[in-house]
Design a protein around this motif. Structure first.
Motif, PDB file in Angstrom:
ATOM      1  N   ILE A   1      10.644 -11.504  15.988  1.00 17.41           N
ATOM      2  CA  ILE A   1       9.255 -11.092  16.103  1.00 17.41           C
ATOM      3  C   ILE A   1       8.929 -11.302  17.609  1.00 17.41           C
ATOM      4  CG2 ILE A   1       6.989 -11.545  15.882  1.00 17.41           C
ATOM      5  CD1 ILE A   1       8.270 -10.837  13.126  1.00 17.41           C
TER       6      ILE A   1
ATOM      7  N   LEU B   1       7.663  -6.230  15.507  1.00 15.24           N
ATOM      8  CA  LEU B   1       8.881  -6.616  14.962  1.00 15.24           C
ATOM      9  C   LEU B   1       9.854  -6.070  15.696  1.00 15.24           C
ATOM     10  CD1 LEU B   1      10.576  -7.761  12.336  1.00 15.24           C
ATOM     11  CD2 LEU B   1      10.206  -5.399  11.160  1.00 15.24           C
TER      12      LEU B   1
ATOM     13  N   LEU C   1       5.260 -12.158   8.371  1.00 17.31           N
ATOM     14  CA  LEU C   1       4.794 -11.217   9.193  1.00 17.31           C
ATOM     15  C   LEU C   1       3.331 -11.016   8.779  1.00 17.31           C
ATOM     16  CD1 LEU C   1       6.085  -9.299  11.179  1.00 17.31           C
ATOM     17  CD2 LEU C   1       6.549  -7.661   9.321  1.00 17.31           C
TER      18      LEU C   1
ATOM     19  N   ILE D   1       9.784  -3.140   4.820  1.00 14.21           N
ATOM     20  CA  ILE D   1      10.475  -2.911   6.054  1.00 14.21           C
ATOM     21  C   ILE D   1      12.030  -2.670   5.835  1.00 14.21           C
ATOM     22  CG2 ILE D   1       9.330  -4.771   7.439  1.00 14.21           C
ATOM     23  CD1 ILE D   1      11.412  -6.718   7.106  1.00 14.21           C
TER      24      ILE D   1
ATOM     25  N   THR E   1      13.691  -4.444  16.352  1.00  9.33           N
ATOM     26  CA  THR E   1      14.221  -3.872  15.285  1.00  9.33           C
ATOM     27  C   THR E   1      15.800  -3.517  15.776  1.00  9.33           C
ATOM     28  OG1 THR E   1      13.452  -1.652  16.133  1.00  9.33           O
ATOM     29  CG2 THR E   1      12.228  -2.591  14.379  1.00  9.33           C
TER      30      THR E   1
ATOM     31  N   TYR F   1      16.412  -4.586   9.393  1.00 10.50           N
ATOM     32  CA  TYR F   1      15.792  -5.392  10.419  1.00 10.50           C
ATOM     33  C   TYR F   1      15.829  -6.866   9.942  1.00 10.50           C
ATOM     34  CZ  TYR F   1      13.576  -0.827  11.661  1.00 10.50           C
ATOM     35  OH  TYR F   1      13.473   0.322  11.880  1.00 10.50           O
TER      36      TYR F   1
ATOM     37  N   LEU G   1      13.493 -12.666  10.444  1.00  9.29           N
ATOM     38  CA  LEU G   1      12.876 -11.523  11.368  1.00  9.29           C
ATOM     39  C   LEU G   1      12.688 -12.147  12.616  1.00  9.29           C
ATOM     40  CD1 LEU G   1      10.066 -10.133   8.937  1.00  9.29           C
ATOM     41  CD2 LEU G   1      12.338  -8.989   9.243  1.00  9.29           C
TER      42      LEU G   1
END
Length: 172
Positions: free
Chosen positions: A135, A168, A162, A122, A170, A126, A133
């Motif tokens: 989510i 995800l 993940l 990734i 962004t 992000y 992250l």
């Protein structure tokens, strides 16, 4: 014979240097690798990671393998030294080489690392706060901490945190 320190008929002693000999059957190249990347490289005389050495002068690429660590860190760059062995750099035992690999040449080295399975690549953009992250899960924001297993230019590779099919987030 790279150079000689004596002339014909000269008197020599057992401590004097007569000349410098170079083995042209194989070259060993010193290369620098970031310390955090060493775990992805196989360092072994017989089965070391495959490497490719490219010379801008010769315009050619030679195959090699990582055979050992130098045992020291570069003071300037703080990177670890590795030795890459190149067999037959002059093409004497196989396919002829029009421009051989020369001693003291500045070269570019690419080393093949270990194959990674079950990972996600990734963009670094992000990653939130350098470790999380965002989510989208069941209509809600879920913040998950992740640990990158590899970092390069603008991307990171993660193994945990993940799953396939998850969304995800962004953007803000």
């Amino acid at each position: 014979i790279l150079d000689t320190q004596i002339e014909k008929g000269a008197l020599v002693s057992n401590l004097g240097t007569l000349g410098t000999l170079v083995n042209i059957d194989l070259f060993r190249i010193n290369a620098l690798v970031p310390q955090d990347k060493l775990s992805a490289i196989s360092i072994d005389e017989n089965n070391g990671s495959q490497a490719w050495i490219k010379s801008p002068y010769a315009g050619q690429t030679w195959p090699g393998k990582v055979v050992r660590l130098t045992g020291r860190i570069s003071e300037e760059s703080r990177m670890a030294g590795v030795i890459i062995q190149v067999e037959d750099p002059f093409g004497l035992n196989g396919e002829p080489v029009s421009n051989p690999l020369l001693l003291q040449d500045h070269v570019t080295v690419r080393i093949m690392g270990q194959h990674m399975k079950d990972v996600f690549k990734i963009s670094r953009a992000y990653l939130r706060d350098g470790r999380d992250l965002w989510i989208y899960s069941d209509g809600r924001l879920e913040i998950r901490p992740v640990t990158p297993v590899w970092k390069e230019d603008g991307t990171i590779i993660i193994r945990d945190g993940l799953k396939d099919g998850e969304l995800l987030i962004t953007s803000d």
